[in-house]
Motif scaffolding. Structure first.
Motif, short mmCIF file in Angstrom:
data_model
loop_
_atom_site.label_atom_id
_atom_site.label_comp_id
_atom_site.label_asym_id
_atom_site.label_seq_id
_atom_site.Cartn_x
_atom_site.Cartn_y
_atom_site.Cartn_z
N GLU A 28 0.83 -1.20 0.00
CA GLU A 28 0.00 0.00 0.00
C GLU A 28 0.87 1.25 0.00
O GLU A 28 0.57 2.22 -0.71
CB GLU A 28 -0.93 0.00 1.21
CG GLU A 28 -2.06 -1.00 1.08
CD GLU A 28 -2.96 -1.04 2.31
OE1 GLU A 28 -2.98 -0.06 3.08
OE2 GLU A 28 -3.64 -2.05 2.48
N ALA A 29 1.94 1.25 0.77
CA ALA A 29 2.84 2.40 0.81
C ALA A 29 3.50 2.62 -0.55
O ALA A 29 3.63 3.75 -1.01
CB ALA A 29 3.89 2.20 1.89
N LEU A 30 3.90 1.54 -1.20
CA LEU A 30 4.54 1.67 -2.51
C LEU A 30 3.57 2.14 -3.59
O LEU A 30 3.93 2.88 -4.50
CB LEU A 30 5.16 0.33 -2.93
CG LEU A 30 6.42 -0.08 -2.19
CD1 LEU A 30 6.78 -1.51 -2.54
CD2 LEU A 30 7.56 0.85 -2.52
N LEU A 31 2.33 1.71 -3.49
CA LEU A 31 1.35 2.03 -4.52
C LEU A 31 0.60 3.32 -4.26
O LEU A 31 -0.19 3.76 -5.10
CB LEU A 31 0.36 0.86 -4.67
CG LEU A 31 0.99 -0.46 -5.14
CD1 LEU A 31 -0.03 -1.57 -5.10
CD2 LEU A 31 1.58 -0.32 -6.52
N ALA A 32 0.81 3.97 -3.14
CA ALA A 32 0.04 5.16 -2.77
C ALA A 32 0.57 6.44 -3.43
O ALA A 32 -0.06 7.47 -3.30
CB ALA A 32 0.04 5.31 -1.25
N TYR A 33 1.68 6.38 -4.12
CA TYR A 33 2.30 7.58 -4.66
C TYR A 33 2.13 7.67 -6.17
O TYR A 33 1.36 6.93 -6.76
CB TYR A 33 3.78 7.63 -4.27
CG TYR A 33 3.96 7.61 -2.77
CD1 TYR A 33 3.66 8.73 -2.01
CD2 TYR A 33 4.38 6.46 -2.12
CE1 TYR A 33 3.80 8.70 -0.63
CE2 TYR A 33 4.53 6.44 -0.74
CZ TYR A 33 4.24 7.56 -0.01
OH TYR A 33 4.37 7.53 1.35
N GLU A 34 2.87 8.54 -6.79
CA GLU A 34 2.75 8.77 -8.23
C GLU A 34 3.10 7.53 -9.05
O GLU A 34 3.55 6.53 -8.52
CB GLU A 34 3.58 10.00 -8.62
CG GLU A 34 5.05 9.73 -8.87
CD GLU A 34 5.88 9.48 -7.63
OE1 GLU A 34 6.98 8.97 -7.78
OE2 GLU A 34 5.46 9.77 -6.50
N TRP A 35 2.95 7.64 -10.35
CA TRP A 35 3.09 6.48 -11.23
C TRP A 35 4.46 5.83 -11.16
O TRP A 35 4.57 4.61 -11.31
CB TRP A 35 2.75 6.85 -12.67
CG TRP A 35 3.73 7.80 -13.30
CD1 TRP A 35 3.68 9.15 -13.27
CD2 TRP A 35 4.91 7.45 -14.03
NE1 TRP A 35 4.76 9.68 -13.94
CE2 TRP A 35 5.53 8.67 -14.42
CE3 TRP A 35 5.51 6.25 -14.38
CZ2 TRP A 35 6.71 8.69 -15.16
CZ3 TRP A 35 6.69 6.28 -15.11
CH2 TRP A 35 7.27 7.48 -15.49
N ARG A 36 5.51 6.59 -10.91
CA ARG A 36 6.83 5.99 -10.87
C ARG A 36 6.96 5.02 -9.71
O ARG A 36 7.56 3.95 -9.83
CB ARG A 36 7.91 7.07 -10.80
CG ARG A 36 8.10 7.79 -12.10
CD ARG A 36 9.26 8.75 -12.04
NE ARG A 36 9.44 9.40 -13.31
CZ ARG A 36 9.36 10.70 -13.50
NH1 ARG A 36 9.11 11.50 -12.49
NH2 ARG A 36 9.51 11.21 -14.70
N SER A 37 6.40 5.38 -8.58
CA SER A 37 6.43 4.48 -7.44
C SER A 37 5.61 3.23 -7.71
O SER A 37 5.99 2.12 -7.34
CB SER A 37 5.89 5.18 -6.19
OG SER A 37 6.70 6.26 -5.85
N ARG A 38 4.47 3.41 -8.34
CA ARG A 38 3.64 2.24 -8.68
C ARG A 38 4.35 1.32 -9.66
O ARG A 38 4.31 0.11 -9.53
CB ARG A 38 2.31 2.71 -9.25
CG ARG A 38 1.40 3.24 -8.19
CD ARG A 38 0.06 3.60 -8.77
NE ARG A 38 -0.11 5.00 -8.44
CZ ARG A 38 -0.74 5.88 -9.17
NH1 ARG A 38 -1.30 5.53 -10.29
NH2 ARG A 38 -0.83 7.12 -8.80
N LEU A 39 5.02 1.92 -10.61
CA LEU A 39 5.76 1.12 -11.60
C LEU A 39 6.89 0.36 -10.92
O LEU A 39 7.11 -0.83 -11.18
CB LEU A 39 6.31 2.02 -12.70
CG LEU A 39 7.06 1.33 -13.83
CD1 LEU A 39 6.16 0.35 -14.55
CD2 LEU A 39 7.61 2.36 -14.78
N THR A 40 7.58 1.01 -10.00
CA THR A 40 8.66 0.35 -9.26
C THR A 40 8.11 -0.80 -8.44
O THR A 40 8.69 -1.88 -8.38
CB THR A 40 9.39 1.36 -8.35
OG1 THR A 40 9.92 2.39 -9.18
CG2 THR A 40 10.50 0.70 -7.59
N ALA A 41 6.99 -0.59 -7.78
CA ALA A 41 6.38 -1.64 -6.95
C ALA A 41 5.94 -2.83 -7.82
O ALA A 41 6.08 -3.97 -7.40
CB ALA A 41 5.18 -1.08 -6.21
N ALA A 42 5.45 -2.54 -9.00
CA ALA A 42 5.00 -3.62 -9.89
C ALA A 42 6.17 -4.47 -10.31
O ALA A 42 6.09 -5.65 -10.46
CB ALA A 42 4.31 -3.05 -11.09
#
Length: 42
Positions: A28-42
């Protein structure tokens, strides 16, 4: 590029180990931010 052989097996094993240890809160912490963070988490 596709890793093959021992490197690919080792990489996959590390991915599986990491995936089994991450918590919902960390995801949730990784996915809660902008698209770059979501991409990194994925």
């Amino acid at each position: 590029m596709r890793p093959e052989g021992l490197h690919a097996k080792r990489f996959a094993r590390h991915q599986i180990d990491d995936a089994s240890t991450i918590t919902d809160a960390k995801l949730e912490a990784l996915l809660a931010y902008e698209w770059r963070s979501r991409l990194t988490a994925a």
